[in-house]
Write an enzyme that holds these catalytic residues in place. Sequence first.
Site, short mmCIF file in Angstrom:
data_model
loop_
_atom_site.label_atom_id
_atom_site.label_comp_id
_atom_site.label_asym_id
_atom_site.label_seq_id
_atom_site.Cartn_x
_atom_site.Cartn_y
_atom_site.Cartn_z
N SER A 30 0.74 -1.14 0.05
CA SER A 30 -0.23 0.00 -0.12
C SER A 30 1.00 1.26 -0.05
O SER A 30 0.32 2.33 -0.12
CB SER A 30 -0.92 0.05 1.28
OG SER A 30 -0.23 0.09 2.47
N LYS B 142 0.98 4.63 7.02
CA LYS B 142 0.49 5.36 6.07
C LYS B 142 0.87 6.69 6.06
O LYS B 142 1.83 7.03 7.13
CB LYS B 142 -1.16 5.39 6.16
CG LYS B 142 -1.76 4.22 6.26
CD LYS B 142 -1.98 3.23 4.87
CE LYS B 142 -2.81 2.20 4.91
NZ LYS B 142 -2.63 1.27 3.70
#
Length: 257
Positions: free
Chosen positions: A52, A113
Site C-alpha cells: 500500500s 500510511k
Amino acid sequence: MAMEKRPISVTSERPRQESGFAELWRVLIQAAVIALVIRTFLFQPFNIPSGSMKATLLIGDYLFVSKYSYGFSHYSLPFSPPLFSGRILASPPQRGDVVVFRLPREDTTDYIKRVIGLPGDRIQMIHGVLNINGEPVKRERIDDYVMDDDGVVQRVKRYKETLPSGVVHTTLDLTDNGFYDNTPVYTVPPDHYFMMGDNRDNSTDSRVLSAVGYVPYENIVGKAQIIFFSIKDGTHVWEVWRWPWDVRWNRMFTLVR
C-alpha cells in the site's frame, strides 16, 4: 617438638558457579530492561507486509519507527495496557509524515500510511487528484514504476506530489478511474488525522471509513525513520543463503521520505 595440626580445608567450585549464573542472569535482565526502554521510548522495528505504500516502502522492508516523535500514548507500551488516556509529551505529526498507527476499529493491528489531512482539513479525491481544503495538490508525472510480479512486468504511472507543507513524495496510479479516485469530501474531526497510502489505488486507508476512517491522535505509535534491512518479497529473513541475490542492498539505511 609437636607439629601444629591445621584443619584440612576443602574448596568447592559450586559458589563460583552459582556466582557465574547469577552474573549471567543479571546481564540478561539488564539487557532486557535496556531493550524494553529502547522499544518503549526510542525506536521500535516494524516490517512492511503489503504494497500500500509503494514505491516509498516495499514488501520486505524493515524499518525503525521513532516512538518519541509525537510523544507517548498507552499504545507506546508493550501490550498497550490502558493505563492512561491521551498523550504525554505530545507533539503533533506534520502533513507528509509516514507514521505507524493502531487501527481505530481493531487496535491490535498496526498500519503504516502517510499523514495527508490534519484536524479540520477537508480532503477529497477528484479524478485521481488529491484535493486539500478545496485546492488540488500539485503533482507531476515522472518515469513509470516497473513492477515485476513473478516474471510478469507491469508499468505503473508514477507522480511526484507536493503537499501544501512542502513535502515532496511519489505516488502510484494503477488505474485512471479507480474506486477511490473520486470521493466525497472528508472533514477531519478534531484530534484526528487522515491517512493515505502512496499506492493510491491499492491502499485501504482513511478513504474507507468502514475499515480505517479518521485516526485518533492517541492511536499514532510513531514516525517511520529509516530502513535498516530489505529483502525481496517471498524470501524469508532466515534464508541467509539467499541474501546475496535477494537482499535489496541499495535500500538499506535509507531514510523514509
